[in-house]
Design a protein around this motif. Structure first.
Motif, short mmCIF file in Angstrom:
data_model
loop_
_atom_site.label_atom_id
_atom_site.label_comp_id
_atom_site.label_asym_id
_atom_site.label_seq_id
_atom_site.Cartn_x
_atom_site.Cartn_y
_atom_site.Cartn_z
N ILE A 184 2.52 4.69 6.30
CA ILE A 184 1.10 4.80 5.99
C ILE A 184 0.45 5.62 7.11
O ILE A 184 0.43 5.20 8.27
N LEU A 198 -2.89 7.07 8.67
CA LEU A 198 -4.33 6.87 8.67
C LEU A 198 -5.00 7.97 9.49
O LEU A 198 -4.54 8.31 10.58
N LEU A 257 -5.22 -3.64 7.74
CA LEU A 257 -4.23 -3.33 6.72
C LEU A 257 -2.99 -4.20 6.90
O LEU A 257 -2.45 -4.75 5.93
N ILE A 273 -1.86 -6.78 3.92
CA ILE A 273 -0.59 -6.58 3.22
C ILE A 273 0.15 -7.90 3.02
O ILE A 273 0.80 -8.12 1.99
N ARG A 312 -0.05 -0.07 -2.93
CA ARG A 312 -0.87 1.12 -3.19
C ARG A 312 -2.35 0.72 -3.35
O ARG A 312 -3.24 1.40 -2.82
N VAL A 342 -3.85 -0.33 0.16
CA VAL A 342 -4.04 0.82 1.05
C VAL A 342 -5.27 1.62 0.63
O VAL A 342 -6.10 2.01 1.47
N ALA A 392 -6.22 7.47 4.01
CA ALA A 392 -4.92 6.80 4.08
C ALA A 392 -3.95 7.44 3.10
O ALA A 392 -4.30 7.68 1.94
N LEU A 418 -0.09 6.83 1.67
CA LEU A 418 1.08 5.97 1.58
C LEU A 418 2.25 6.78 1.02
O LEU A 418 2.13 7.40 -0.04
#
Length: 412
Positions: free
Chosen positions: A197, A199, A222, A226, A282, A285, A296, A298
């Protein structure tokens, strides 16, 4: 000992390990442990393996850059072929075991037992060389880059499975007592989905956070969010885990970071749960990016499929384990491991079975992939004998084995 027999009465392989072979196995393992090499850097390891094969009258060939492949058996290429695999790469870890043969390569360590796996397969080759005849060929596959998760694919792309009817392998595991071998049909290792990921926010002065978009705060949120995918969206009866193993951001105490990179993995034992978790990641994020006013991205890397042991191959593996360790030492590993294993790529093409060799040391040891990992070297002899036995049995009866006796005594 084993209550299993083979159809060809008298066709038995001499798998006794004398003191000379035992000492040879120890020397091989300790040399490899002292000189570990990372994925796709195993040049010295490959050369050493070829040298040790040559000591046994076997010619090894370099495949895929740093892999080694050798065949034992009839030169006319007749009959069936069975494959035996050992992984050979190390990990980027600073060793702290204190062993007299600890790593001489700073920042690299055999922390998963691959040095032992190579020694076992070389030992199996030595045992198989004793056979007065072989009703087919055994392909010895010393595979690089298991820790990268794609070494098996590179070997397959270089035709190591051409003509192979089945694949077998084993993994050292300190969760089980030395002498035990776990043999299970079906799912034994999880799907592994590595991801990153990235950022991107807006860097700024630590004293003026309102002028910046802080990716460290966004990343921290995050990481915590998660985990709700596991605690609130996964059926508790379906084993799964998400781990963030790397979080990189910032360079100074008084600067708000403008970029961060998170690396993690999803481990799943169920396909529907896996798909739902990937979709959930997904979603989270995207939502967190909006919440913290950062960008962001992914990215999922190449998925590692689950290890699924073929039923017929598992029966042969179990018979070989009975012969090697005795019925009372052949057990189930229990629930499927959430560890990943690229042996699964071989199993997508041919039937195969992966077992575990118990190797709990007498003293303290850290877990696999830790800087204090070690194992009981007595397992080297067991692994060598099992690998030789399972190849021998498969060659005598490809795909089947005639079992006698009460199979309920196998510890499952």
């Amino acid at each position: 000992m084993s209550k299993s027999t083979i159809n060809q009465a008298g066709d038995r392989l001499d798998c006794r390990v004398d003191d000379a072979l035992h000492q040879w196995l120890l020397a091989v393992r300790r040399h490899l442990h002292r000189f570990p090499e990372l994925s796709y850097e195993e040049h010295r390891t490959a050369a050493f393996i070829r040298h040790k094969l040559a000591e046994r009258g076997i010619t090894g060939h370099i495949v895929g850059g740093t892999g080694v492949v050798a065949d034992i058996g009839p030169a006319d290429a007749s009959g069936p072929i069975v494959g035996l695999r050992a992984d050979m790469d190390a990990l980027p870890i600073v060793e702290r075991t204190g062993l007299p043969f600890a790593s001489d390569h700073p920042g690299r360590m055999h922390a998963c037992g691959h040095d032992g796996h190579v020694a076992m397969l070389l030992g199996a080759a030595s045992l198989l060389q004793r056979a007065p005849r072989l009703p087919g060929r055994i392909r010895l596959i010393f595979q690089p880059a298991e820790e990268r998760g794609n070494g098996a694919l590179r070997m397959i792309e270089n035709s190591v499975l051409d003509g192979v009817g089945a694949m077998f392998a084993g993994h050292i595991d300190t969760h089980y007592r030395t002498g035990q071998i776990t043999v299970d049909p079906g799912l034994i290792c999880a799907y592994a989905d590595p991801f990153t990921i990235a950022l991107r926010g807006r860097a700024g002065h630590a004293a003026r956070p309102h002028e910046a978009a802080d990716v460290v705060v966004a990343g921290a949120g995050l990481v915590m969010a998660i985990q709700t995918l596991i605690s609130r969206e996964v059926d508790p009866n379906r084993a799964e885990v998400i781990t963030i193993g790397s979080f990189q951001a910032g360079s100074a105490h008084n600067v708000i970071a403008g970029e961060a990179l998170l690396k993690g993995t999803i481990r799943s034992t169920d396909t529907a749960t896996r798909e739902r978790t990937i979709d959930g990641l997904r979603r989270i994020v995207g939502a967190l990016a909006g919440m913290y006013a950062v960008q962001a991205e992914l990215t999922f890397e190449e998925c590692l499929p689950a290890v699924f042991n073929d039923a017929a191959a598992t029966e042969i593996a179990r018979a070989a384990a009975w012969e090697t360790a005795g019925i009372d030492k052949v057990i189930s590993q229990g629930p499927a491991s959430l560890g990943g294993e690229d042996f699964a790529f071989y199993q997508q093409r041919v039937p195969g079975c992966l077992v575990r060799f118990g190797a709990a040391p007498a003293g303290a040891s850290g877990p696999a992939h830790s800087d204090t990992f070690t194992f009981d070297e007595s397992c080297l002899e067991i692994g060598a004998r099992w690998l030789a036995q399972v190849a021998w049995r498969w060659l005598l009866q490809p795909g089947t084995v005639n079992l006698t006796g009460d199979r309920s005594t196998d510890g499952r």
